[in-house]
Design a protein around this motif. Structure first.
Motif, PDB file in Angstrom:
ATOM      1  N   PRO A 126       0.797  -1.240   0.000  1.00 31.07           N
ATOM      2  CA  PRO A 126       0.000   0.000   0.000  1.00 31.07           C
ATOM      3  C   PRO A 126       0.826   1.285   0.000  1.00 31.07           C
ATOM      4  CG  PRO A 126      -0.151  -1.148   2.121  1.00 31.07           C
ATOM      5  CD  PRO A 126       0.483  -2.095   1.173  1.00 31.07           C
ATOM      6  N   ASN A 127       2.074   1.229   0.450  1.00 27.88           N
ATOM      7  CA  ASN A 127       2.921   2.425   0.478  1.00 27.88           C
ATOM      8  C   ASN A 127       3.733   2.611  -0.803  1.00 27.88           C
ATOM      9  OD1 ASN A 127       2.536   1.687   3.499  1.00 27.88           O
ATOM     10  ND2 ASN A 127       3.283   3.801   3.539  1.00 27.88           N
ATOM     11  N   VAL A 128       3.684   1.629  -1.700  1.00 28.83           N
ATOM     12  CA  VAL A 128       4.430   1.734  -2.957  1.00 28.83           C
ATOM     13  C   VAL A 128       3.566   2.457  -3.980  1.00 28.83           C
ATOM     14  CG1 VAL A 128       5.447   0.442  -4.873  1.00 28.83           C
ATOM     15  CG2 VAL A 128       5.882  -0.260  -2.511  1.00 28.83           C
ATOM     16  N   VAL A 129       4.060   3.597  -4.446  1.00 30.66           N
ATOM     17  CA  VAL A 129       3.271   4.403  -5.384  1.00 30.66           C
ATOM     18  C   VAL A 129       3.585   4.067  -6.834  1.00 30.66           C
ATOM     19  CG1 VAL A 129       2.964   6.288  -3.752  1.00 30.66           C
ATOM     20  CG2 VAL A 129       4.932   6.313  -5.290  1.00 30.66           C
ATOM     21  N   ARG A 130       4.756   3.516  -7.087  1.00 26.93           N
ATOM     22  CA  ARG A 130       5.092   3.074  -8.442  1.00 26.93           C
ATOM     23  C   ARG A 130       6.252   2.093  -8.375  1.00 26.93           C
ATOM     24  NH1 ARG A 130       5.797   7.497 -10.724  1.00 26.93           N
ATOM     25  NH2 ARG A 130       7.961   7.607 -11.381  1.00 26.93           N
ATOM     26  N   ALA A 131       6.249   1.137  -9.309  1.00 23.91           N
ATOM     27  CA  ALA A 131       7.339   0.163  -9.403  1.00 23.91           C
ATOM     28  C   ALA A 131       7.528  -0.190 -10.870  1.00 23.91           C
ATOM     29  CB  ALA A 131       7.023  -1.095  -8.588  1.00 23.91           C
ATOM     30  N   VAL A 186       8.405   4.471  -2.502  1.00 27.09           N
ATOM     31  CA  VAL A 186       7.511   4.367  -1.356  1.00 27.09           C
ATOM     32  C   VAL A 186       7.260   5.757  -0.784  1.00 27.09           C
ATOM     33  CG1 VAL A 186       8.342   2.058  -0.808  1.00 27.09           C
ATOM     34  CG2 VAL A 186       9.331   4.015   0.373  1.00 27.09           C
ATOM     35  N   ALA A 187       6.059   5.942  -0.260  1.00 29.68           N
ATOM     36  CA  ALA A 187       5.689   7.193   0.405  1.00 29.68           C
ATOM     37  C   ALA A 187       5.324   6.871   1.849  1.00 29.68           C
ATOM     38  CB  ALA A 187       4.521   7.850  -0.309  1.00 29.68           C
ATOM     39  N   SER A 188       5.684   7.772   2.749  1.00 32.11           N
ATOM     40  CA  SER A 188       5.374   7.568   4.155  1.00 32.11           C
ATOM     41  C   SER A 188       5.284   8.918   4.846  1.00 32.11           C
ATOM     42  CB  SER A 188       6.449   6.690   4.813  1.00 32.11           C
ATOM     43  OG  SER A 188       6.024   6.265   6.086  1.00 32.11           O
ATOM     44  N   GLU A 192      10.655   6.288   8.434  1.00 30.74           N
ATOM     45  CA  GLU A 192       9.766   5.197   8.028  1.00 30.74           C
ATOM     46  C   GLU A 192       9.886   4.908   6.540  1.00 30.74           C
ATOM     47  OE1 GLU A 192       6.956   2.181   7.877  1.00 30.74           O
ATOM     48  OE2 GLU A 192       8.141   2.997   9.547  1.00 30.74           O
ATOM     49  N   ALA A 193      10.017   5.944   5.731  1.00 35.82           N
ATOM     50  CA  ALA A 193      10.171   5.736   4.288  1.00 35.82           C
ATOM     51  C   ALA A 193      11.431   4.932   3.998  1.00 35.82           C
ATOM     52  CB  ALA A 193      10.205   7.078   3.567  1.00 35.82           C
ATOM     53  N   LYS A 194      12.535   5.305   4.624  1.00 38.78           N
ATOM     54  CA  LYS A 194      13.794   4.592   4.405  1.00 38.78           C
ATOM     55  C   LYS A 194      13.707   3.161   4.921  1.00 38.78           C
ATOM     56  CE  LYS A 194      18.722   4.668   5.573  1.00 38.78           C
ATOM     57  NZ  LYS A 194      19.784   5.376   6.341  1.00 38.78           N
ATOM     58  N   ARG A 195      13.165   2.989   6.120  1.00 35.65           N
ATOM     59  CA  ARG A 195      13.075   1.650   6.702  1.00 35.65           C
ATOM     60  C   ARG A 195      12.252   0.729   5.812  1.00 35.65           C
ATOM     61  NH1 ARG A 195       9.983  -1.729   8.567  1.00 35.65           N
ATOM     62  NH2 ARG A 195       8.154  -0.380   8.287  1.00 35.65           N
ATOM     63  N   LEU A 196      11.123   1.220   5.336  1.00 39.82           N
ATOM     64  CA  LEU A 196      10.254   0.406   4.498  1.00 39.82           C
ATOM     65  C   LEU A 196      10.929   0.090   3.162  1.00 39.82           C
ATOM     66  CD1 LEU A 196       7.580  -0.969   3.892  1.00 39.82           C
ATOM     67  CD2 LEU A 196       6.661   1.264   3.194  1.00 39.82           C
ATOM     68  N   ALA A 197      11.570   1.090   2.553  1.00 39.38           N
ATOM     69  CA  ALA A 197      12.239   0.856   1.268  1.00 39.38           C
ATOM     70  C   ALA A 197      13.330  -0.198   1.406  1.00 39.38           C
ATOM     71  CB  ALA A 197      12.826   2.156   0.744  1.00 39.38           C
ATOM     72  N   LEU A 198      14.131  -0.106   2.465  1.00 41.01           N
ATOM     73  CA  LEU A 198      15.197  -1.090   2.672  1.00 41.01           C
ATOM     74  C   LEU A 198      14.623  -2.474   2.953  1.00 41.01           C
ATOM     75  CD1 LEU A 198      17.784   0.930   4.796  1.00 41.01           C
ATOM     76  CD2 LEU A 198      18.044   0.129   2.444  1.00 41.01           C
TER      77      LEU A 198
END
Length: 419
Positions: free
Chosen positions: A358-363, A388-390, A395-401
């Motif tokens: 849900p936090n991924v806006v494009r891939a 990712v957006a947060s 939180e953005a960095k943690r989720l992306a990693l």
């Protein structure tokens, strides 16, 4: 839709430059693309967001000038905007000849040529890296001994980390020089200068500063944290905006970036400045007189702050009011997938899950099954990305990693199986 339609020409929209064409088109302006090939709108993904094409040799100032003056738009252009790094200085010169607003030619030339920029930093007391300009291995070896290993070897006028090497000793330097001297042509057939830089290796975390200046003062500034591949290469694999780390040093980083821009004569418009936060303070890696690429400007700035720096830049070139008001304070990261070894690509395990988060806006995956892939040596070797957006940078960095670490690459073996 703008109340007054302007005619804007973009020189070779590509990569970040496609966002320029889109911004002007969406503002309701007449968009002219000056290209080296009529195939380029399809190649670079801006079909449907321009009104006309002019074909020219974008590597030649006179060809650009003549193509414009021979076109139906002679004397009718309201702006001429560089939409690729490699033609930025040529575009600046042609804009001057046409009496149009733009970056001063000398400033654009220094931004394009890293040796000229380093000289300007030294002359103006901007902290950067000790450097020497060299032409061959003997000069490079002498320079490396003076600066002291480890050093960085790089071309003077390229981008995307092409043939940038981290060098421990003379044997590695010899190997790298053997490769770099054979590197004659870069993107869009621009010539690689046969002069190279040996630079001091700067320790510390890396950042970029996204800036917009008016009369030498920043009217907008944001710091992006970067992550790169393990040495000996410098391929960027993660950008987080705004930075989740070293926030107490942001003002120092921004101040150093602005000082660097002033030193080369960039006093107005957008810029993207790369900085290392060394033990002795911020030091300049390089300056780019345009919005940041790698989706930093097109996506991360929009997601984090609601800022459209491309629209603002179009307005700057048109000498119209520039608005860069922050609409919200959130955060975003872009993560790039790279190969850990060479081989034949099959697919990326787990990428479907990432796309559905849900936090991924494009891939996006940039390679196809059967493509030969290599361990990343430049930005060209990256295989895929997701954004990712947060609510917070941490939180953005943690989720992306976390999502990046959940992925793995499936390779096709020689028997057409998958490993």
């Amino acid at each position: 839709m703008m109340s007054t339609i302007k005619t804007i020409a973009f020189v070779e929209p590509s990569f970040y430059g496609v966002s320029f064409a889109r911004a002007a088109y969406q503002q309701g302006h007449t968009v002219i693309a000056i290209v080296s090939s009529k195939d380029n709108p399809k190649k670079y993904g801006y079909e449907g967001i321009y009104h006309d094409l002019i074909v020219a040799d974008i590597r030649d100032e006179q060809s650009l000038y003549q193509a414009i003056t021979d076109s139906p738009y002679s004397g009718k252009l309201d702006a001429l905007i560089p939409a690729t790094d490699y033609a930025s200085h040529l575009t600046a010169k042609v804009a001057e000849r046409l009496g149009l607003r733009g970056v001063p030619y000398e400033a654009a030339l220094k931004a394009r040529n890293k040796d000229l920029a380093r000289q300007a930093y030294a002359e103006h007391g901007v902290p950067s890296a000790d450097f020497r300009k060299v032409r061959n291995f003997d000069e490079a070896a002498a320079a490396a001994r003076e600066i002291r290993y480890p050093v960085v070897l790089k071309p003077t006028n390229c981008a995307s980390s092409q043939n940038v090497y981290f060098i421990h000793d003379e044997a590695e330097l010899q190997n790298a020089m053997d490769i770099i001297v054979d590197f004659k042509v870069t993107y869009m057939d621009f010539k690689v200068r046969e002069e190279y830089l040996i630079e001091q290796y700067l320790e510390g975390p890396e950042f970029s500063v996204e800036l917009f200046l008016q009369k030498g003062e920043a009217i907008f500034a944001a710091v992006t944290e970067k992550r790169t591949t393990p040495l000996p290469f410098f391929v960027e694999t993660l950008h987080t905006l705004p930075t989740p780390s070293h926030t107490d040093r942001q003002e120092d980083i921004i101040r150093t970036a602005v000082h660097a821009l002033q030193a080369i004569g960039l006093t107005d418009g957008p810029s993207h400045v790369e900085v290392k936060l060394s033990p002795s303070g911020p030091r300049i890696i390089e300056v780019n007189g345009r919005p940041g690429g790698d989706n930093i400007s097109s996506d991360l700035l929009v997601l984090a702050f609601g800022i459209d720096i491309f629209e603002a830049t179009v307005n700057y070139y048109l000498d119209q009011p520039v608005s860069l008001n922050t609409e919200h304070n959130r955060a975003a990261s872009i993560a790039y997938v790279t190969a850990e070894r060479d081989g034949v690509f099959e697919h990326i395990r787990g990428f479907d899950h990432v796309q559905q988060h849900p936090n991924v806006v494009r891939a996006h995956v940039a390679v196809a099954p059967g493509d030969t892939i290599t361990k990343a040596k430049s930005s060209d070797d990256r295989l895929a990305y997701f954004i990712v957006a947060s609510e917070t940078p941490q939180e953005a960095k943690r989720l992306a990693l976390s999502l990046l670490e959940s992925l793995s690459i499936a390779y096709r073996n020689q028997e057409a199986g998958i490993v």
